[in-house]
Design a protein around this motif. Sequence first.
Motif: not given
Length: 148
Positions: A90-99, A101-119
């Motif tokens: 918990a609290g780590d920072t991770v990076t997305v390795i692949k594009d 698609k996010v359900k309910g959103s028109s914005i996809p998560l691109k490769q390299g997007t940083v996700i901070r303070s995970i639970r």
Amino acid sequence: MIPTPTCLRRERPMHQRAGRCDSAGYNGRPLQTAVIEMAAVPACPQCSLENTYADGALFVCADCGHEWAAGDAPAAATVVRDCNGNVLSAGDTVTVIKDLKVKGSSIPLKQGTVIRSIRLIEDDPEHIEGHSDKIKGLVLKTIYLRRA
């Protein structure tokens, strides 16, 4: 001349002699086979995958290589790992390795997007919760994440 077992002789059609070799080997002794039920082989306590097999008195996980005895107690806490096998907490920072698609959103998560303070999600080693800069309240699979 070498004696031929009865079941290999061609004196009767196959459907009439089918039961002759089912329980006996070539020399008349019963065949000795060890059969382990799939339900008897537990999931790996380290990576929680079910690709395990029995090797003598030990169980072995074919994916992570962990070996344990049949009487060992499984691990109390679930271990969450990223795509490379690194342990996430918990609290780590991770990076997305692949594009993704996010359900309910028109914005996809691109490769390299940083996700901070995970639970970490309780009793679920395959999912984490986190926020990106643009999308809040994400639940992501750990197979698409790498520890930053």
